[in-house]
Design a protein around this motif. Sequence first.
Motif, short mmCIF file in Angstrom:
data_model
loop_
_atom_site.label_atom_id
_atom_site.label_comp_id
_atom_site.label_asym_id
_atom_site.label_seq_id
_atom_site.Cartn_x
_atom_site.Cartn_y
_atom_site.Cartn_z
N TYR A 1 0.83 -1.28 0.01
CA TYR A 1 -0.02 -0.11 -0.04
C TYR A 1 0.77 1.28 -0.01
O TYR A 1 0.47 2.35 0.20
N LEU A 2 2.30 1.22 -0.15
CA LEU A 2 3.00 2.35 -0.35
C LEU A 2 2.58 3.36 -1.20
O LEU A 2 2.72 4.45 -1.02
N PRO A 3 2.23 2.83 -2.49
CA PRO A 3 1.68 4.02 -3.47
C PRO A 3 0.34 4.93 -2.81
O PRO A 3 0.48 6.13 -2.96
N GLN A 4 -0.74 4.20 -2.15
CA GLN A 4 -1.55 4.83 -1.81
C GLN A 4 -1.35 5.69 -0.56
O GLN A 4 -1.93 6.87 -0.37
N LEU A 5 -0.42 5.12 0.14
CA LEU A 5 -0.01 6.00 1.40
C LEU A 5 0.72 7.52 1.06
O LEU A 5 0.52 8.40 1.54
N ILE A 6 1.61 7.29 -0.08
CA ILE A 6 2.19 8.34 -0.70
C ILE A 6 1.29 9.43 -1.12
O ILE A 6 1.43 10.84 -1.10
N GLU B 1 15.92 -5.67 -5.12
CA GLU B 1 15.90 -4.47 -6.00
C GLU B 1 14.44 -3.66 -6.11
O GLU B 1 14.45 -2.49 -6.28
N GLN B 2 13.28 -4.36 -5.77
CA GLN B 2 12.19 -3.85 -5.65
C GLN B 2 12.02 -2.86 -4.20
O GLN B 2 11.36 -1.78 -4.41
N GLU C 1 11.15 5.61 -4.94
CA GLU C 1 10.05 6.51 -5.21
C GLU C 1 9.58 7.19 -3.86
O GLU C 1 9.04 8.45 -4.08
N PHE C 2 9.58 6.72 -2.59
CA PHE C 2 9.00 7.27 -1.44
C PHE C 2 10.11 8.77 -1.39
O PHE C 2 9.44 9.40 -1.02
N ILE C 3 11.29 8.30 -1.40
CA ILE C 3 12.31 9.68 -1.23
C ILE C 3 11.92 10.69 -2.20
O ILE C 3 11.74 11.85 -1.91
N THR C 4 11.94 10.17 -3.37
CA THR C 4 11.56 11.33 -4.49
C THR C 4 10.44 12.00 -4.41
O THR C 4 10.10 13.31 -4.41
N ALA C 5 9.15 11.46 -3.90
CA ALA C 5 7.86 11.88 -3.83
C ALA C 5 7.61 12.71 -2.62
O ALA C 5 6.97 13.65 -2.54
N ALA D 1 19.87 2.00 1.01
CA ALA D 1 20.10 3.48 1.27
C ALA D 1 21.47 3.70 0.61
O ALA D 1 21.71 4.82 -0.16
N ARG D 2 22.42 2.57 0.41
CA ARG D 2 23.47 2.96 -0.32
C ARG D 2 23.56 3.45 -1.53
O ARG D 2 24.50 4.22 -2.20
N GLU D 3 22.58 2.76 -2.32
CA GLU D 3 22.18 3.05 -3.79
C GLU D 3 21.29 4.54 -3.94
O GLU D 3 21.40 4.88 -5.06
N VAL D 4 20.39 4.67 -3.01
CA VAL D 4 19.70 5.87 -3.28
C VAL D 4 20.18 7.12 -2.74
O VAL D 4 20.11 8.36 -3.25
N LEU D 5 20.98 6.93 -1.42
CA LEU D 5 21.41 8.32 -0.91
C LEU D 5 22.26 9.20 -1.83
O LEU D 5 22.23 10.33 -1.79
N PRO D 6 23.17 8.51 -2.70
CA PRO D 6 24.00 9.39 -3.44
C PRO D 6 23.38 10.58 -4.22
O PRO D 6 23.96 11.53 -4.78
N THR D 7 22.13 10.10 -4.73
CA THR D 7 21.29 10.98 -5.61
C THR D 7 20.80 12.23 -4.90
O THR D 7 20.51 13.36 -5.46
N LEU D 8 21.14 12.41 -3.61
CA LEU D 8 20.54 13.32 -2.71
C LEU D 8 21.92 14.07 -2.24
O LEU D 8 21.81 15.00 -1.30
N ALA D 9 23.08 13.81 -2.83
CA ALA D 9 24.27 14.66 -2.32
C ALA D 9 24.27 15.99 -2.40
O ALA D 9 24.59 16.64 -1.68
N LYS D 10 23.50 16.44 -3.72
CA LYS D 10 23.45 17.71 -3.71
C LYS D 10 22.87 18.62 -2.73
O LYS D 10 23.31 20.10 -2.87
#
Length: 845
Positions: A585-590, A628-629, A636-640, A676-685
């Motif tokens: 239910y993560l999409p509905q929660l978002i 992977e999922q 998606e959660f961090i981006t939204a 988080a090792r894969e997702v956090l670098p995208t927020l380095a800026k």
Amino acid sequence: MSFDLDTKAICSELESSEHRKRSATLLKLREQCEQAPQTVSSDAIAADFDELYLHLLKCYDDRFESVRDRAVLAVSAFLKRLPPSDFHLLNVVSTLAERMGQVETVEPSEEIRLLYVEQLHLMLRQYAQMGNVGVFRECYAQVMKVLVKAIKDDYAAVQREACATVVQLARVADTHELQPFTESLVVSLYGMLNHRHSAARISALEALGRVCLHMDASGESMRRFFMEVSPLLMDSMPLVRRECGQVGVLLLLELRDRYSFFERILPLVLCCLKDDSPEVLSFIQPLWVKCGEQFYDENEAELSQQEICDPQVENYPAGVKRPTIGCRGLVQRSLRLLTLITRETSDWKDNVRLHALKLLYQFVLHAEAAMTAKFFEIYGQVAHACCDREPVVSAEAKKVADLLGRVLAFNAWIEHGFDGLERNARESFLKCFYYMFTAALGGTYDHLMRLCKLLKSSDYSHTLKPGFQLYILKMLETVLDKSSKVTASMEQLRDLYELIYVTAMKVMSLSYALAGDVNADVERGQVILKRIVALEEITLSQLHERWFHLALLDVENLDAALDENAEPVLMLYGLIHLGCIRSTYLPQLIEKVKLVFGHCSDSAQVRIFSILSIAALDWGRTVCVEREQSTQLLSEFITAIVEPYLAWKAGASGEAMRSMAMATLCALAQGAREEAREVLPTLAKHMPSLLEDRNVTTRHYAIKAMCYFQGMSVEAFKPLAYATMQRMDDPSAGIRVIAATAVGKMRPVFKEEAAAEEGEREHEREVWEAFVKRAMDLLLLYHESPEKEMKAAAQKSLTELAKSHPEAWEERYKRALSMAQSKDELTNLYSKMSIKDEAEADVKD
């Protein structure tokens, strides 16, 4: 034959001017009369009394109290030995009436007034024993004057004796002769019902009960009688309440027109059957059974048939003895009394409401299924009483509701019960229905589904009242209990469990949000969920993944300017806490969270973000999918939700949201380390500005999150590394300690030799080596800090950096040693970091 009385001498002495002589003569005369042998004939005594009575009665008016006192006692001594005589009766009564029956008080002595009434009582007993009480008919008027005056006397003993005299008179008098005087008697007796002495109130009740048997039942007299007597059912003294019940029993057994007054008489007895005092109950119970036996004998043909077809219900209240058929029949013919009883359940006085509910309980206990048709008349009042402000009153109302559910015909009241719930979505009706439905044996699958759909509706499960929430959960427990007894397929039961789950989750979420912590209601709801888990043979996580999205669907109206205490915001807050973050239910929660962030107030947004940050800590436990999922969902959660609020925005609201976004990011980094090792670098800026944010909380979470930034190239990591190192100079001591710790954990990823161009790999190492040396210099500086925590953090990071960069450590150590204030400490630190230890540590890593 006489008993040696010189009547002439006695008369002469009674006319003496000396009161002592008169007094002595009266005393002697009384003693002679009392001591006369039984062989002396009553005619002889009467002959002497004929000569003396005028002189004796004249002494009733003597100005000396001792003379009057002894005169009354002397006459009473004669009366005990005299045969019945109209002549003597009329003379004595006339004298008493002159002394005691006037409008004004003629006799000043209260003790003598008591003697007057006792003498009247004596004459009445003497004549009653001889069956000649009819001689009183000629002087009833005078007797009543004396009694009425005595009943109104200021002396309690006089009043009680007058009541006892009235009781004796009513026992033997002819109704036709006494009836004209009953009105004046009862009016005077009503005044005693508020007497401060309980003994006086008891005497008045007994007298009223006896006089009532002779009253004219066609007028208003009986109506007033019940109105005056009924309040004493709530008297503080048990013996007074017991006397009320005894009066009721007397009327049920002996009142000639009792069938017309059953509705008025029954409360006097039924209230005593629910009295708090065992003394009252044990006294009235056998008398009540006797009343039932008499009624049965008078209506045997009808009641014998009813008894055959009226067996006791299976779920009859434990510890309660079923009333006899006669007692039940008495109450069942008086159903109109319900209107009066239920009206008093809403009285402004607490004791009146309690009294009415106790009476209603007894009424239901006796009437049983016969009053099913009257349920619609009392449903609202009983429901209202279930929420009474006085706990003792509401507890009694709950007992009444429980009894109603047991004895009423289920199929006859259930529709009206549902109708009340649908029309009145209030705690009162739900409480009443709960106690009835739980106690009843009935309940089909359709009933359970209808009830659960009703409870799931927003009128019920969206309530913010703690008491209301509690009874919704209790009702769900009852539904679960009854679900095992109904005929239904597994699919049907699953639909029922689904409704129970959604309702319980919504109620629990609001309860948690209101209390700010796990409370008794939340714990009760969790027990319900565990029961469903056991019935469905799945885990709690699987249960949430299966049906949690249905609870989210009921969180509506988030696209409005709601504050943090609005019901939809509170429900979403609680649901996130209870269900956490799951893949299904993560999409509905978002989407729900985005609605809050887009429309609700600043405080509401911060509140939802705060619970998201807490739920994010359990990401690794609750998001049970492939790596992977899980990484994709995290991205998606961090981006939204998170990233849009990491960028700087002016104002207090923007500052608060940045803090919460950073807290959530930090929680996600801890809860989903691998992802988080894969997702956090995208927020380095965003991190350099966050590390220098004006808000200390934002900087705290930002520097804490830096410990989890991994897998970045030297070029990407360099700005973060220097920004983190600068935080060792932060005004906040806590941030300085975390920064010192984070510096030691930073590990960039160098380009592989095959992929790197000539000189690139060497350049990366030189750049990072420069950072490490600068970091070591600062850490060595802080190692001399007086702050213990900072010193420990610096030592730990130096150890980590020395292991990975031994050459740089040797160089920085030698450089720092020449400038160190405490060379011994630095030397000790260096000695702990041997080359052997470093090599072993590298092997382990």
